[in-house]
Design an enzyme around this catalytic site. Structure first.
Site, mmCIF file in Angstrom:
data_model
loop_
_atom_site.group_PDB
_atom_site.id
_atom_site.type_symbol
_atom_site.label_atom_id
_atom_site.label_comp_id
_atom_site.label_asym_id
_atom_site.label_seq_id
_atom_site.Cartn_x
_atom_site.Cartn_y
_atom_site.Cartn_z
ATOM 1 N N GLU A 32 55.711 -58.612 -7.663
ATOM 2 C CA GLU A 32 55.344 -59.056 -9.012
ATOM 3 C C GLU A 32 54.290 -60.162 -8.959
ATOM 4 O O GLU A 32 53.370 -60.178 -9.769
ATOM 5 C CB GLU A 32 56.575 -59.548 -9.788
ATOM 6 N N TYR A 115 57.993 -64.005 -17.365
ATOM 7 C CA TYR A 115 57.874 -62.575 -17.052
ATOM 8 C C TYR A 115 58.483 -62.246 -15.678
ATOM 9 O O TYR A 115 59.318 -61.338 -15.555
ATOM 10 C CB TYR A 115 56.398 -62.120 -17.084
ATOM 11 N N ASP A 133 55.003 -58.782 -19.981
ATOM 12 C CA ASP A 133 53.693 -59.117 -19.414
ATOM 13 C C ASP A 133 52.602 -58.540 -20.321
ATOM 14 O O ASP A 133 52.895 -58.041 -21.418
ATOM 15 C CB ASP A 133 53.575 -58.589 -17.982
#
Ligand code: SF4
Length: 333
Positions: A32, A115, A133
């Site tokens: 991520e 997020y 996001d």
């Protein structure tokens, strides 16, 4: 409602991505953070190298800073990888070497925002929380035909509440399905509405113009800064300078900003522009042959093996390498 159709579509269309193979918090976290700065396809080689060298939180917490930035070279935003190490140290100290299991706790760790915390908690630990996001904001602004500026806090909040209220089981698949839809179908320009599994619920498709959403303010023009760098060369060695601990490219290696005193030969390097998010550097450079070496002169091989050179300086480094390899003599002063 659209959730069932979306999950069905995800089941058939999810890309087989290496970091999704195991529902494991560490790999989801690394992927991520990397995905925030580059496309998934481009980040995969970085991901593989990173996981090979630092397979868990313990190894990352003990990483050498220069090795870590070297591994990150090309991804930019070096503060992110520094924060990852800080986060790993905190996990060793406070969470027995694991990432905590809730979004609320994850958000308190260095470098983990709303997020990323939502993505880790929902994908690895099945906590029923959102992960909003840019992709998800785009999908929801279209799904609900939201024509206000999504950068405004109140509009962003409204979208987050809509996402939160829409969460479906299994939440891990639902959140990933939203991300995947944004990455593959509901793309920024020319969304592929004809192939969209939630088309019949999409207000912008039915009543508006999806390609105009999300509404965003006009971007401010970037500030321009003139920079001059001196690449000092002595025999086959190049001088590197570690940048200050704060500011752009902090702690990384570049070239001198002060003109050296005893230049034997000098030549102008090709000017280039390096673009950061808010500023542009107009970069002039001079290759300066000097007759004596002080500290921090390195061969080309040493530089490639040991240092992380930010992309802003790579054009000067490449030109210098070429001149050293071709054994060219600079223009006499
Ligand atoms: Fe996006 Fe088009 Fe699907 Fe609406 S119908 S969610 S705009 S791809």
């Amino acid at each position: 409602m659209f959730q069932k159709d979306l999950l069905k579509w995800y089941d058939k269309n999810a890309r087989p991505l290496i970091f999704r193979e195991k529902k494991e918090a560490y790999s989801i976290w690394i992927s991520e953070i990397m995905a925030q700065q580059t496309r998934i396809e481009a980040m995969l080689p970085y991901y593989r190298r990173f996981i090979e060298k630092y397979p868990d939180i313990q190894s990352l917490s003990q990483a050498d800073d220069d090795d870590l930035t070297k591994l990150w070279q090309g991804l930019g935003y070096y503060n992110r990888v520094r924060n990852m190490k800080k986060c790993a140290i905190e996990c060793m100290d406070c969470y027995q070497g694991s990432l905590p299991k809730t979004k609320a706790e994850l958000k308190k760790l260095p470098g983990i925002g709303d997020y990323t915390a939502g993505a880790i908690a929902s994908i690895a630990y099945d906590e029923k929380v959102s992960a909003v996001d840019g992709n998800v904001i785009r999908v929801f602004s279209r799904l609900y035909n939201i024509t206000e500026d999504v950068k405004q806090t109140k509009v962003k909040k409204k979208i987050e509440q809509l996402v939160e209220a829409s969460l479906a089981d299994p939440v891990s698949s639902y959140n990933q399905a939203l991300m995947e839809l944004g990455a593959l179908v509901c793309i920024p320009k020319n969304p592929r509405c004809a192939a969209c599994p939630i088309q019949k619920d999409c207000k912008a498709y039915l009543e508006g113009d999806p390609s105009k959403l999300p509404m965003q303010p006009k971007k401010k023009e970037r500030r321009k800064e003139d920079k001059i760098y001196y690449v000092l060369v002595c025999k086959d060695r190049i001088h590197l300078v570690q940048r200050p601990k704060t500011g752009l490219l902090s702690g990384l290696y570049g070239f001198d900003e002060q003109k050296p005193e005893h230049i034997v030969n000098q030549m102008e390097l090709k000017e280039h522009i390096h673009v950061f998010s808010h500023v542009e550097w107009i970069m002039k450079g001079y290759l300066c042959e000097v007759d004596s070496m002080t500290e921090n002169f390195y061969t080309i091989d040493q530089i490639h093996e040991q240092f992380s050179i930010p992309s802003a300086f790579l054009p000067f480094l490449k030109q210098t390498e070429r001149y050293i390899k071709e054994n060219k003599i600079c223009q006499k002063l």
